[in-house]
Design a protein around this motif. Structure first.
Motif, PDB file in Angstrom:
ATOM      1  N   LYS A   1       0.850  -1.182   0.000  1.00  0.00           N
ATOM      2  CA  LYS A   1       0.000   0.000   0.000  1.00  0.00           C
ATOM      3  C   LYS A   1       0.892   1.240   0.000  1.00  0.00           C
ATOM      4  O   LYS A   1       1.922   1.270   0.667  1.00  0.00           O
ATOM      5  CB  LYS A   1      -0.901   0.023   1.233  1.00  0.00           C
ATOM      6  N   HIS A   2       0.463   2.250  -0.737  1.00  0.00           N
ATOM      7  CA  HIS A   2       1.177   3.528  -0.799  1.00  0.00           C
ATOM      8  C   HIS A   2       0.133   4.633  -0.702  1.00  0.00           C
ATOM      9  O   HIS A   2      -0.873   4.598  -1.404  1.00  0.00           O
ATOM     10  CB  HIS A   2       1.929   3.691  -2.123  1.00  0.00           C
ATOM     11  N   TYR A   3       0.377   5.595   0.118  1.00  0.00           N
ATOM     12  CA  TYR A   3      -0.491   6.762   0.150  1.00  0.00           C
ATOM     13  C   TYR A   3       0.320   7.958   0.637  1.00  0.00           C
ATOM     14  O   TYR A   3       1.329   7.813   1.328  1.00  0.00           O
ATOM     15  CB  TYR A   3      -1.724   6.542   1.049  1.00  0.00           C
ATOM     16  N   GLY A   4      -0.120   9.145   0.234  1.00  0.00           N
ATOM     17  CA  GLY A   4       0.669  10.307   0.618  1.00  0.00           C
ATOM     18  C   GLY A   4       0.125  11.604   0.081  1.00  0.00           C
ATOM     19  O   GLY A   4      -0.973  11.676  -0.494  1.00  0.00           O
ATOM     20  N   LEU A   5       0.941  12.641   0.265  1.00  0.00           N
ATOM     21  CA  LEU A   5       0.609  14.002  -0.125  1.00  0.00           C
ATOM     22  C   LEU A   5       1.780  14.595  -0.895  1.00  0.00           C
ATOM     23  O   LEU A   5       2.944  14.401  -0.527  1.00  0.00           O
ATOM     24  CB  LEU A   5       0.331  14.853   1.122  1.00  0.00           C
ATOM     25  N   GLU A   6       1.477  15.320  -1.972  1.00  0.00           N
ATOM     26  CA  GLU A   6       2.487  16.050  -2.737  1.00  0.00           C
ATOM     27  C   GLU A   6       2.053  17.502  -2.892  1.00  0.00           C
ATOM     28  O   GLU A   6       0.865  17.786  -3.074  1.00  0.00           O
ATOM     29  CB  GLU A   6       2.679  15.429  -4.120  1.00  0.00           C
ATOM     30  N   ALA A   7       3.030  18.408  -2.799  1.00  0.00           N
ATOM     31  CA  ALA A   7       2.755  19.832  -2.974  1.00  0.00           C
ATOM     32  C   ALA A   7       3.828  20.453  -3.857  1.00  0.00           C
ATOM     33  O   ALA A   7       5.011  20.141  -3.711  1.00  0.00           O
ATOM     34  CB  ALA A   7       2.707  20.540  -1.622  1.00  0.00           C
ATOM     35  N   GLU A   8       3.416  21.309  -4.765  1.00  0.00           N
ATOM     36  CA  GLU A   8       4.338  22.072  -5.606  1.00  0.00           C
ATOM     37  C   GLU A   8       3.905  23.532  -5.604  1.00  0.00           C
ATOM     38  O   GLU A   8       2.708  23.834  -5.741  1.00  0.00           O
ATOM     39  CB  GLU A   8       4.352  21.549  -7.042  1.00  0.00           C
ATOM     40  N   PHE A   9       4.869  24.423  -5.462  1.00  0.00           N
ATOM     41  CA  PHE A   9       4.569  25.851  -5.435  1.00  0.00           C
ATOM     42  C   PHE A   9       5.587  26.594  -6.282  1.00  0.00           C
ATOM     43  O   PHE A   9       6.793  26.309  -6.238  1.00  0.00           O
ATOM     44  CB  PHE A   9       4.612  26.393  -4.006  1.00  0.00           C
TER      45      PHE A   9
ATOM     46  N   LEU B   1      10.125   9.130   4.060  1.00  0.00           N
ATOM     47  CA  LEU B   1       8.830   9.633   4.519  1.00  0.00           C
ATOM     48  C   LEU B   1       8.641  11.076   4.080  1.00  0.00           C
ATOM     49  O   LEU B   1       7.552  11.482   3.667  1.00  0.00           O
ATOM     50  CB  LEU B   1       8.755   9.528   6.050  1.00  0.00           C
ATOM     51  N   HIS B   2       9.719  11.868   4.138  1.00  0.00           N
ATOM     52  CA  HIS B   2       9.671  13.265   3.732  1.00  0.00           C
ATOM     53  C   HIS B   2      10.751  13.532   2.681  1.00  0.00           C
ATOM     54  O   HIS B   2      11.882  13.069   2.820  1.00  0.00           O
ATOM     55  CB  HIS B   2       9.899  14.201   4.919  1.00  0.00           C
ATOM     56  N   LYS B   3      10.400  14.283   1.664  1.00  0.00           N
ATOM     57  CA  LYS B   3      11.371  14.743   0.671  1.00  0.00           C
ATOM     58  C   LYS B   3      10.927  16.124   0.193  1.00  0.00           C
ATOM     59  O   LYS B   3       9.738  16.357  -0.060  1.00  0.00           O
ATOM     60  CB  LYS B   3      11.448  13.795  -0.524  1.00  0.00           C
ATOM     61  N   ALA B   4      11.885  17.061   0.104  1.00  0.00           N
ATOM     62  CA  ALA B   4      11.556  18.417  -0.328  1.00  0.00           C
ATOM     63  C   ALA B   4      12.720  18.997  -1.115  1.00  0.00           C
ATOM     64  O   ALA B   4      13.883  18.661  -0.878  1.00  0.00           O
ATOM     65  CB  ALA B   4      11.243  19.305   0.881  1.00  0.00           C
ATOM     66  N   ASN B   5      12.394  19.854  -2.061  1.00  0.00           N
ATOM     67  CA  ASN B   5      13.423  20.590  -2.781  1.00  0.00           C
ATOM     68  C   ASN B   5      12.912  21.970  -3.143  1.00  0.00           C
ATOM     69  O   ASN B   5      11.699  22.218  -3.188  1.00  0.00           O
ATOM     70  CB  ASN B   5      13.905  19.830  -4.027  1.00  0.00           C
TER      71      ASN B   5
ATOM     72  N   VAL C   1      10.683  28.108  -6.926  1.00  0.00           N
ATOM     73  CA  VAL C   1       9.950  26.868  -7.171  1.00  0.00           C
ATOM     74  C   VAL C   1      10.285  25.891  -6.054  1.00  0.00           C
ATOM     75  O   VAL C   1      11.454  25.771  -5.656  1.00  0.00           O
ATOM     76  CB  VAL C   1      10.315  26.241  -8.534  1.00  0.00           C
ATOM     77  N   SER C   2       9.267  25.199  -5.529  1.00  0.00           N
ATOM     78  CA  SER C   2       9.512  24.232  -4.457  1.00  0.00           C
ATOM     79  C   SER C   2       8.575  23.042  -4.610  1.00  0.00           C
ATOM     80  O   SER C   2       7.507  23.138  -5.227  1.00  0.00           O
ATOM     81  CB  SER C   2       9.325  24.874  -3.079  1.00  0.00           C
ATOM     82  N   ALA C   3       8.987  21.910  -4.040  1.00  0.00           N
ATOM     83  CA  ALA C   3       8.172  20.695  -4.063  1.00  0.00           C
ATOM     84  C   ALA C   3       8.381  19.930  -2.765  1.00  0.00           C
ATOM     85  O   ALA C   3       9.491  19.907  -2.209  1.00  0.00           O
ATOM     86  CB  ALA C   3       8.538  19.813  -5.254  1.00  0.00           C
ATOM     87  N   TYR C   4       7.313  19.315  -2.282  1.00  0.00           N
ATOM     88  CA  TYR C   4       7.369  18.532  -1.043  1.00  0.00           C
ATOM     89  C   TYR C   4       6.524  17.276  -1.219  1.00  0.00           C
ATOM     90  O   TYR C   4       5.463  17.306  -1.862  1.00  0.00           O
ATOM     91  CB  TYR C   4       6.845  19.338   0.144  1.00  0.00           C
ATOM     92  N   SER C   5       6.999  16.162  -0.665  1.00  0.00           N
ATOM     93  CA  SER C   5       6.217  14.927  -0.700  1.00  0.00           C
ATOM     94  C   SER C   5       6.270  14.219   0.659  1.00  0.00           C
ATOM     95  O   SER C   5       7.319  14.171   1.307  1.00  0.00           O
ATOM     96  CB  SER C   5       6.723  13.990  -1.797  1.00  0.00           C
ATOM     97  N   TYR C   6       5.121  13.709   1.065  1.00  0.00           N
ATOM     98  CA  TYR C   6       4.980  12.873   2.258  1.00  0.00           C
ATOM     99  C   TYR C   6       4.492  11.520   1.775  1.00  0.00           C
ATOM    100  O   TYR C   6       3.412  11.424   1.168  1.00  0.00           O
ATOM    101  CB  TYR C   6       3.990  13.497   3.234  1.00  0.00           C
ATOM    102  N   THR C   7       5.284  10.469   1.976  1.00  0.00           N
ATOM    103  CA  THR C   7       4.994   9.167   1.384  1.00  0.00           C
ATOM    104  C   THR C   7       4.965   8.084   2.452  1.00  0.00           C
ATOM    105  O   THR C   7       5.968   7.821   3.118  1.00  0.00           O
ATOM    106  CB  THR C   7       6.055   8.792   0.332  1.00  0.00           C
ATOM    107  N   GLU C   8       3.816   7.467   2.617  1.00  0.00           N
ATOM    108  CA  GLU C   8       3.667   6.313   3.510  1.00  0.00           C
ATOM    109  C   GLU C   8       3.587   5.049   2.658  1.00  0.00           C
ATOM    110  O   GLU C   8       2.863   5.018   1.660  1.00  0.00           O
ATOM    111  CB  GLU C   8       2.398   6.438   4.360  1.00  0.00           C
ATOM    112  N   THR C   9       4.349   4.026   3.031  1.00  0.00           N
ATOM    113  CA  THR C   9       4.312   2.748   2.317  1.00  0.00           C
ATOM    114  C   THR C   9       4.220   1.610   3.323  1.00  0.00           C
ATOM    115  O   THR C   9       4.639   1.749   4.477  1.00  0.00           O
ATOM    116  CB  THR C   9       5.571   2.546   1.463  1.00  0.00           C
ATOM    117  N   GLU C  10       3.691   0.484   2.862  1.00  0.00           N
ATOM    118  CA  GLU C  10       3.572  -0.675   3.753  1.00  0.00           C
ATOM    119  C   GLU C  10       3.659  -1.963   2.954  1.00  0.00           C
ATOM    120  O   GLU C  10       2.934  -2.142   1.967  1.00  0.00           O
ATOM    121  CB  GLU C  10       2.253  -0.635   4.517  1.00  0.00           C
TER     122      GLU C  10
END
Length: 610
Positions: free
Chosen positions: A476-484, A520-524, A498-507
């Protein structure tokens, strides 16, 4: 299955019987410039990120460098310049499809694409489509798709670009790009060469990266000719050759190397009418490798695959708001190598895509695909996506799909260890997106859920003593992504952020634990300032800690800093010089355990345009 296939064929041949008329030149050029028309027309309900030409030129060494700092994708890289595998929304490398001018080019042997074998210098744009895409792009398009595109511009022009670069660790880079058009003909050519000793220091030790040298040559040639008001012929060719040593780890030395040759060729004949468009593609893909356990000896193992593909795309425009695409293709795939005995595969697929725009604010697509493959059964897959503009500045997007990945030749036929009883991986996913735009500011927010069954994993077999691939895991994979992104201009001063962030849960459902190598967290983020001919920029990457076997790998922060200046001369010739410091904080970090990445280093570029 047979009834579904016959239905698709009926749609195709009945549509071909319809009458045809000529498009005006504006409509025609809009169709023929892009080689992957589906990406433009059937992505309204998906998050799509397009990387600009200027961005690709700044990060020219490999596709890994570009996407690491400009997307939500995480990369497992076995040391700088070594094998690089993506994790898109927590999925594995074989569940990310790479699309070259509309064609899936994932390896027939291992199902992956090594992103360090793709140079960005020879592509006009690179796009990232998040979400399942198996209906349109076939096997492996579960987490998302990466699109590499070469544009053919028929407008009258003749442009040239030469780039020379030198950097730390004796890294040399030279590239040339030329583009031509005269109204009837269009052509572009690209050549990019990189050579590096890659002997960077391991911070905190008295050692350096041993046996890590690499060099590669990437050649592109693309040609287009307008045969008549209704017909356009396009030819695409790409050749990559790489010679790469496999670097040692902190614990184990290495003296091995790996040679790669990839050839991709395509002829595309497009016939255009007022109410329909027909495109016929003939494609040849070849991948070859040689692996030397000891680079000083002439003993090696090798493998080669050839893919021959015929693909027909028929689009019928019933009205300005309603259209139907019917796509059929046939693949013939062969392989030869030391570890498998000449496997073959024949695959036929039929796809129908319905596009409907009931109003100016609402548009949706319905898609269905059936594959018939010679060596096992393939599931029926489908997808749907919708785009609704609630307000002038706010749009909501939704897509859902069933996706698949077929076992590769290595999975089925590797000797010893292949497993002929494998089933395709199946996946269901849903993605909800929100897009906000106001003047020159944009914000994208996406939430998603992916459930995958019959994951193929290689595991040790106590009975045989070999590793075998088996369908064992569900995930299972679920999460949130944001780009600004925002651009601010004040007189002659321009700021881009420009920025991007992701929150990723996996199981891993079977083991009730997180999947390995998924942060779990990645941003640039990147910030650029421009004043007249002067530009300064800063890039930053934060990568959270990841789970590995028996432990965790620490997170890290890495920053790059650069300046550039353009010297304008009389006439068309311009010079641009830039200086970049990579890993400006001299951070010690690893993308893969026991494989340190480079310390602080620099690159100097000189670019000539004429």
């Amino acid at each position: 299955m047979r009834q579904i296939t016959l239905f698709f064929l009926f749609l195709l041949f009945s549509s071909l019987a319809w009458t045809q008329t000529t498009l005006d030149s504006i409509q025609k050029l809009d169709e023929v410039v892009l080689s992957d028309v589906k990406l433009k027309q059937y992505t309204k309900g998906y998050k799509l990120t397009v990387l600009s030409d200027s961005l690709l030129r700044k990060n020219k060494t490999s596709l890994t460098d570009v996407l690491r700092f400009n997307s939500n994708i995480y990369f497992k890289e076995n040391g700088y310049g070594m094998v690089s595998s993506p994790s898109f929304r927590g999925t594995n490398a074989s569940q990310t499809a790479v699309i070259w001018n509309g064609i899936n080019i994932n390896s027939q042997l291992n199902g992956q694409v090594d992103f360090n074998t793709i140079s960005t210098a020879n592509y006009d744009n690179i796009s990232i489509r998040s979400g399942g895409g198996s209906v349109q792009y076939g096997s492996g398009a579960i987490g998302g798709t990466i699109h590499l595109s070469n544009d053919l511009d028929f407008k009258k022009h003749f442009d040239n670009r030469i780039q020379l670069a030198y950097g730390s660790f004796d890294t040399e880079n030279i590239s040339y790009n030329g583009s031509f058009g005269n109204g009837t003909w269009s052509a572009n050519i690209g050549a990019a060469y990189v050579n590096s000793k890659n002997d960077y220091k391991f911070l905190g030790t008295d050692r350096k990266n041993e046996n890590g040298a690499f060099n590669n040559l990437d050649l592109n040639f693309n040609l287009g000719y307008i045969l008549s008001k209704k017909d356009v012929l396009k030819i695409y060719h790409q050749n990559f050759r790489g010679d790469r040593e496999f670097s040692s780890t902190l614990l184990a030395p290495s003296n091995s190397k790996y040679e790669t040759q990839d050839y991709r060729s395509m002829i595309d004949w497009t016939h255009i009418g007022n109410q329909f468009t027909s495109s016929l593609k003939a494609v040849h893909l070849q991948e070859r490798f040689k692996y030397f356990e000891n680079k000083t000896l002439d003993n090696f193992s090798e493998g080669k695959t050839n893919t021959f593909l015929i693909k027909h795309n028929y689009k019928r425009q019933f009205s300005k708001r309603l259209s139907l695409n019917v796509i059929t293709d046939f693949n013939h795939i062969t392989a030869i190598g030391n570890s498998f005995s000449n496997p073959k595969r024949n695959a036929f697929s039929a796809t129908a895509i319905l596009n409907h725009r009931p109003s100016e604010k609402l548009q949706y697509n319905l898609n269905v695909r059936q594959d018939v493959i010679s060596d096992f059964d393939s599931p029926l897959v489908f997808s749907g996506d919708a785009n609704y503009q609630i307000l002038k500045w706010y749009t909501i997007k939704l897509n859902a799909s069933k996706n698949f990945r077929i076992p590769t030749f290595n999975d089925l036929y590797w000797n010893p260890g292949g497993n002929l009883d494998l089933n395709p991986e199946e996946s269901y996913q849903v993605d909800l997106g929100h897009e906000f735009s106001y003047k020159k500011a944009t914000l994208k927010l996406n939430t998603y859920y992916i459930k995958t069954s019959d994951l193929i994993q290689w595991r040790p077999n106590s009975a045989t003593g070999y590793w075998n691939p088996v369908n064992v895991a569900n995930a299972k994979h679920y999460g949130l992504e944001a780009e600004f992104g925002i651009q601010i201009t004040f007189k002659k001063h321009t700021f881009n952020f420009v920025s991007a962030y992701s929150y990723t849960e996996t199981e891993d459902v079977e083991k009730n634990q997180r999947l390995f190598y998924v942060p779990l967290h990645k941003a640039n983020m990147s910030l650029a300032y421009n004043y007249k001919s002067f530009t300064a920029f800063y890039q930053h990457l934060y990568n959270g800690e990841v789970e590995i076997i028996g432990n965790t790998l620490d997170g890290f922060d890495v920053g790059n800093l650069g300046v550039a200046y353009t010297f304008n001369t009389k006439g068309k010739l311009t010079y641009e010089a830039d200086f970049r410091i990579n890993n400006v904080y001299n951070t010690y970090y690893e993308n893969v355990a026991l494989r340190p990445m480079p310390n602080r280093n620099f690159t100097i570029n000189l670019i000539l345009k004429f």
